[in-house]
Design a protein around this motif. Structure first.
Motif, PDB file in Angstrom:
ATOM      1  N   ALA A 117     -12.956  68.328 -42.579  1.00 31.21           N
ATOM      2  CA  ALA A 117     -13.975  69.152 -41.939  1.00 31.21           C
ATOM      3  C   ALA A 117     -14.904  68.303 -41.080  1.00 31.21           C
ATOM      4  N   ARG A 118     -15.304  67.137 -41.581  1.00 33.25           N
ATOM      5  CA  ARG A 118     -16.165  66.242 -40.792  1.00 33.25           C
ATOM      6  C   ARG A 118     -15.447  65.774 -39.535  1.00 33.25           C
ATOM      7  N   ALA A 119     -14.170  65.454 -39.646  1.00 36.83           N
ATOM      8  CA  ALA A 119     -13.395  65.018 -38.479  1.00 36.83           C
ATOM      9  C   ALA A 119     -13.304  66.140 -37.445  1.00 36.83           C
ATOM     10  N   ALA A 120     -13.089  67.372 -37.894  1.00 36.23           N
ATOM     11  CA  ALA A 120     -13.008  68.514 -36.978  1.00 36.23           C
ATOM     12  C   ALA A 120     -14.351  68.761 -36.289  1.00 36.23           C
ATOM     13  N   ALA A 121     -15.449  68.653 -37.042  1.00 36.71           N
ATOM     14  CA  ALA A 121     -16.780  68.838 -36.454  1.00 36.71           C
ATOM     15  C   ALA A 121     -17.066  67.744 -35.427  1.00 36.71           C
ATOM     16  N   ALA A 122     -16.712  66.497 -35.733  1.00 35.65           N
ATOM     17  CA  ALA A 122     -16.923  65.390 -34.799  1.00 35.65           C
ATOM     18  C   ALA A 122     -16.116  65.598 -33.525  1.00 35.65           C
ATOM     19  N   LEU A 123     -14.910  66.124 -33.653  1.00 33.29           N
ATOM     20  CA  LEU A 123     -14.080  66.386 -32.486  1.00 33.29           C
ATOM     21  C   LEU A 123     -14.699  67.468 -31.596  1.00 33.29           C
ATOM     22  N   VAL A 124     -15.228  68.514 -32.197  1.00 31.23           N
ATOM     23  CA  VAL A 124     -15.886  69.577 -31.439  1.00 31.23           C
ATOM     24  C   VAL A 124     -17.058  69.022 -30.644  1.00 31.23           C
ATOM     25  N   VAL A 125     -17.883  68.190 -31.290  1.00 36.83           N
ATOM     26  CA  VAL A 125     -19.049  67.618 -30.618  1.00 36.83           C
ATOM     27  C   VAL A 125     -18.606  66.676 -29.502  1.00 36.83           C
ATOM     28  N   ALA A 126     -17.577  65.871 -29.749  1.00 40.50           N
ATOM     29  CA  ALA A 126     -17.075  64.951 -28.723  1.00 40.50           C
ATOM     30  C   ALA A 126     -16.559  65.720 -27.505  1.00 40.50           C
ATOM     31  N   GLU A 127     -15.857  66.826 -27.739  1.00 39.31           N
ATOM     32  CA  GLU A 127     -15.349  67.634 -26.628  1.00 39.31           C
ATOM     33  C   GLU A 127     -16.485  68.279 -25.838  1.00 39.31           C
ATOM     34  N   LEU A 128     -17.517  68.752 -26.528  1.00 38.58           N
ATOM     35  CA  LEU A 128     -18.677  69.329 -25.834  1.00 38.58           C
ATOM     36  C   LEU A 128     -19.364  68.285 -24.957  1.00 38.58           C
ATOM     37  N   ALA A 129     -19.580  67.099 -25.505  1.00 37.82           N
ATOM     38  CA  ALA A 129     -20.234  66.028 -24.743  1.00 37.82           C
ATOM     39  C   ALA A 129     -19.404  65.633 -23.525  1.00 37.82           C
ATOM     40  N   ARG A 130     -18.105  65.562 -23.685  1.00 33.11           N
ATOM     41  CA  ARG A 130     -17.223  65.189 -22.584  1.00 33.11           C
ATOM     42  C   ARG A 130     -17.172  66.301 -21.530  1.00 33.11           C
ATOM     43  N   ASP A 131     -17.041  67.554 -21.976  1.00 26.74           N
ATOM     44  CA  ASP A 131     -16.916  68.670 -21.039  1.00 26.74           C
ATOM     45  C   ASP A 131     -18.200  68.925 -20.253  1.00 26.74           C
ATOM     46  N   PHE A 132     -19.350  68.860 -20.920  1.00 26.49           N
ATOM     47  CA  PHE A 132     -20.610  69.214 -20.269  1.00 26.49           C
ATOM     48  C   PHE A 132     -21.304  68.032 -19.610  1.00 26.49           C
ATOM     49  N   HIS A 133     -21.087  66.812 -20.119  1.00 24.50           N
ATOM     50  CA  HIS A 133     -21.837  65.664 -19.615  1.00 24.50           C
ATOM     51  C   HIS A 133     -20.957  64.512 -19.156  1.00 24.50           C
ATOM     52  N   GLY A 134     -19.653  64.615 -19.354  1.00 20.36           N
ATOM     53  CA  GLY A 134     -18.767  63.520 -18.981  1.00 20.36           C
ATOM     54  C   GLY A 134     -19.050  62.265 -19.796  1.00 20.36           C
ATOM     55  N   ALA A 135     -19.570  62.440 -21.006  1.00 22.06           N
ATOM     56  CA  ALA A 135     -19.976  61.311 -21.839  1.00 22.06           C
ATOM     57  C   ALA A 135     -19.090  61.202 -23.070  1.00 22.06           C
ATOM     58  N   ASP A 136     -18.822  59.960 -23.453  1.00 21.54           N
ATOM     59  CA  ASP A 136     -18.124  59.694 -24.712  1.00 21.54           C
ATOM     60  C   ASP A 136     -19.175  59.393 -25.771  1.00 21.54           C
ATOM     61  N   ILE A 137     -18.944  59.875 -26.964  1.00 23.45           N
ATOM     62  CA  ILE A 137     -19.930  59.725 -28.038  1.00 23.45           C
ATOM     63  C   ILE A 137     -19.299  59.132 -29.284  1.00 23.45           C
ATOM     64  N   GLU A 138     -20.168  58.715 -30.188  1.00 25.05           N
ATOM     65  CA  GLU A 138     -19.757  58.307 -31.531  1.00 25.05           C
ATOM     66  C   GLU A 138     -20.528  59.161 -32.527  1.00 25.05           C
ATOM     67  N   VAL A 139     -19.835  59.612 -33.555  1.00 23.35           N
ATOM     68  CA  VAL A 139     -20.441  60.415 -34.616  1.00 23.35           C
ATOM     69  C   VAL A 139     -20.390  59.593 -35.892  1.00 23.35           C
ATOM     70  N   ARG A 140     -21.556  59.343 -36.475  1.00 23.17           N
ATOM     71  CA  ARG A 140     -21.650  58.560 -37.716  1.00 23.17           C
ATOM     72  C   ARG A 140     -22.263  59.444 -38.802  1.00 23.17           C
ATOM     73  N   TRP A 141     -21.464  59.728 -39.817  1.00 21.01           N
ATOM     74  CA  TRP A 141     -21.880  60.625 -40.895  1.00 21.01           C
ATOM     75  C   TRP A 141     -22.764  59.899 -41.891  1.00 21.01           C
ATOM     76  N   ASP A 142     -23.847  60.537 -42.271  1.00 19.61           N
ATOM     77  CA  ASP A 142     -24.750  60.024 -43.300  1.00 19.61           C
ATOM     78  C   ASP A 142     -24.138  60.310 -44.663  1.00 19.61           C
ATOM     79  N   PRO A 143     -24.505  59.530 -45.683  1.00 21.80           N
ATOM     80  CA  PRO A 143     -24.029  59.855 -47.036  1.00 21.80           C
ATOM     81  C   PRO A 143     -24.515  61.262 -47.420  1.00 21.80           C
TER      82      PRO A 143
END
Length: 108
Positions: free
Chosen positions: A56-82
């Protein structure tokens, strides 16, 4: 007929993501994406409730990465907190360093 100035660009509808909240609810997995502008984009995640939280965390990170790429042309990193609760996860979103491939991975 009026024309738009060529140099004027429309502001993206979705702000730059800065954080993610992932919740397990009786109806399914839900996400909230926090933006630098103070906005929030909420929605469901197409992951079965019985799926491993890491999936689920991997799927959520992928959704956010796609939004950032589609809307801003930016690559991101998602770091999950404990996790503080077994049904709730939060993550910090940062822009990926230039020259590095995007990594919407699930850490934590």
């Amino acid at each position: 007929m009026t024309r738009r100035k060529k140099g004027q660009k429309k502001r993206p509808d979705f702000g730059v993501p800065t954080g993610v909240i992932l919740l397990a609810t009786p109806e399914g997995r839900r996400t909230s994406v926090l933006t630098a502008e103070g906005g929030m984009l909420c929605g469901g995640l197409d992951v079965p409730m019985r799926a491993d939280p890491q999936e689920a965390r991997a799927a959520a990170a992928l959704v956010v990465a796609e939004l950032a790429r589609d809307f801003h042309g930016a690559d991101i990193e998602v770091r999950w907190d404990p996790p503080r609760e077994p049904w709730s996860w939060t993550a910090q979103v940062t822009l990926a360093a230039e020259g590095e491939p995007p990594s919407p991975r699930s850490e934590g």
